[in-house]
Motif scaffolding. Structure first.
Motif, mmCIF file in Angstrom:
data_model
loop_
_atom_site.group_PDB
_atom_site.id
_atom_site.type_symbol
_atom_site.label_atom_id
_atom_site.label_comp_id
_atom_site.label_asym_id
_atom_site.label_seq_id
_atom_site.Cartn_x
_atom_site.Cartn_y
_atom_site.Cartn_z
ATOM 1 N N PRO A 49 -9.265 -8.601 -7.913
ATOM 2 C CA PRO A 49 -9.054 -7.493 -8.443
ATOM 3 C C PRO A 49 -8.781 -7.035 -10.010
ATOM 4 N N GLU A 97 -6.022 -0.399 -7.322
ATOM 5 C CA GLU A 97 -5.268 -0.590 -5.872
ATOM 6 C C GLU A 97 -5.074 0.557 -5.309
ATOM 7 N N LYS A 109 -13.587 1.246 -5.337
ATOM 8 C CA LYS A 109 -13.305 0.119 -6.305
ATOM 9 C C LYS A 109 -14.652 -0.349 -6.823
#
Length: 439
Positions: free
Chosen positions: A406, A166, A307
């Motif tokens: 995620p 995150e 990411k």
């Protein structure tokens, strides 16, 4: 037993980073490593002469033929004269290095990062008696403190500090330029080739590779020549494959550009680094963030802020690219096309997009190989997400599903990190070289 090893640096920042990582691994094993920087050629040759006169060099380890032809006296190769093993790690296809490979020292041990490259050397360079396969390795950057511009802190022992998923501001990162612009400098005068229609060959071979992306460039060129009745000796065939190697770069560039373009046009923000992206006709797309050219150490740091690290192979059909391993060691979720080597090395570890975007005829086959759709849990701990080039249109859904999950990205990143640490660091490569060629 301790060995004294020589490394040469000072030509390419990427090679210098490999030297730093590999020499560091050998030092941890108890070897003495000297690094000679040939940016100052006079000083480098003096240092080399001193080391050789001391009789202390057990082997030279180099990349892409650097230093293969060094001599103190005209016509006398240092490595042959002193009977010093010349361990040469090729990071690219051998057809980029025809002349140095033809004149390689007799003490050469040549490593290839793709099994097809190894087969190519054994066929077209039979005088090279020691040819071996050694897959790419990766490096882990520690971003717990800032490094100087153009540098990074390599983690040689333990685990480095990594941002959580995150905290990472980059959704998808592609680190690598569009090779079609580099390939422009490799194109020979096709009109001057009288043996066959070189323009037609280039077009047909490139179309063949794009239609059948599991095929090697050398196979496409040889296949076309056979189709028009040309029968060449291996020496002659090697000449034409080498002359026409720009086709390889165009095929690589085609799928690299397609992968990024598909993503940005489907609403995914992609950050790219490397040459050529600003020259694309769609370069002004708002979802494309162009960071320009950066040095190799900066790429390692940038992956720690992503990411997802996206990879397309540089036409490696039976190997692995360091972009995959570096992404894993940055604790990013790696998305890549596959190769025969990866299929063998990671059985059951691959992820595809959801079954909804997979052609029905292939679902049973994929399930039999224990592929796992995004959103489901794989019993075999998936460590990357895979797509196939023939079904590249599925890539946007795969990537968007990951970004929407995620926790799945975290799992892939965590598993990938463990896998890369265990199998694909320069420590493992140093141990292999030592055990097989130095011990």
């Amino acid at each position: 037993m301790e060995k004294t090893l020589l490394f040469i640096q000072g030509i390419y920042d990427t090679i210098d980073l490999f030297v730093e990582a590999l020499s560091g691994a050998f030092r941890q094993m108890g070897c003495t490593c000297y690094q000679i920087d040939i940016r100052d050629e006079a000083s480098a040759m003096l240092q080399l002469k001193k080391r050789i006169e001391e009789g202390s060099i057990d082997a030279i380890i180099t990349f892409n033929n650097i230093g293969y032809n060094l001599s103190f006296f005209e016509g006398k190769n240092i490595w042959e004269e002193q009977e010093i093993p010349y361990i040469n790690i090729l990071m690219d296809h051998p057809f980029h290095y025809a002349y140095p490979l033809m004149h390689a020292p007799k003490t050469s041990v040549v490593f290839c990062t793709d099994r097809n490259h190894m087969a190519f050397l054994r066929r077209f360079y039979p005088h090279l008696k020691r040819v071996d396969f050694m897959p790419h390795a990766g490096m882990e950057a520690d971003i717990s403190e800032y490094a100087k511009a153009g540098r990074c802190h390599l983690c040689q022992q333990g685990d480095a500090y990594h941002l959580s998923m995150e905290e990472r501001p980059i959704d998808v990162l592609y680190a690598g330029g569009l090779s079609k612009y580099v390939a422009e400098g490799l194109v020979p005068d096709l009109g001057a080739i009288r043996e066959f229609d070189a323009f037609e060959l280039a077009q047909e071979a490139l179309a063949d590779l794009i239609q059948h992306p599991s095929k090697t460039t050398e196979a496409a060129v040889e296949g076309y020549l056979r189709s028009i009745g040309k029968q060449y000796t291996d020496k002659e065939l090697n000449h034409w494959i080498t002359e026409l190697r720009f086709i390889d770069s165009y095929a690589t560039s085609f799928y690299r550009e397609q992968s990024v373009r598909l993503l940005v046009e489907h609403g995914v923000r992609v950050t790219v680094f490397g040459g050529g992206w600003d020259r694309c006709e769609w370069a002004d797309h708002p979802n494309l963030i162009y960071g320009g050219k950066v040095l190799a150490p900066q790429v390692l740091e940038l992956m720690n802020h992503a990411k997802i690290v996206l990879n397309t192979m540089t036409w490696y059909k039976n190997g692995i690219h360091d972009r995959i391993i570096n992404g894993m060691l940055a604790k990013a979720a790696v998305v890549t096309d596959m190769s025969e080597y990866l299929e063998e090395a990671l059985p059951g570890h691959m992820l595809i997009s959801s079954e909804a975007c997979v052609p029905g005829d292939h679902i049973e086959e994929m399930n039999s190989k224990t592929y796992a759709p995004v959103g489901s849990r794989s019993k075999t701990a998936p460590c990357l997400a895979a797509f196939s080039l023939p079904q590249i249109q599925e890539l946007p859904e795969l990537v968007q599903n990951l970004l929407d999950h995620p926790e799945q990205m975290e799992e892939i990143a965590r598993n990938g990190y463990r896998y890369a640490k265990a199998h694909h660091t320069w420590k493992q490569r140093a141990e292999y070289i030592y055990e097989k060629y130095l011990k």
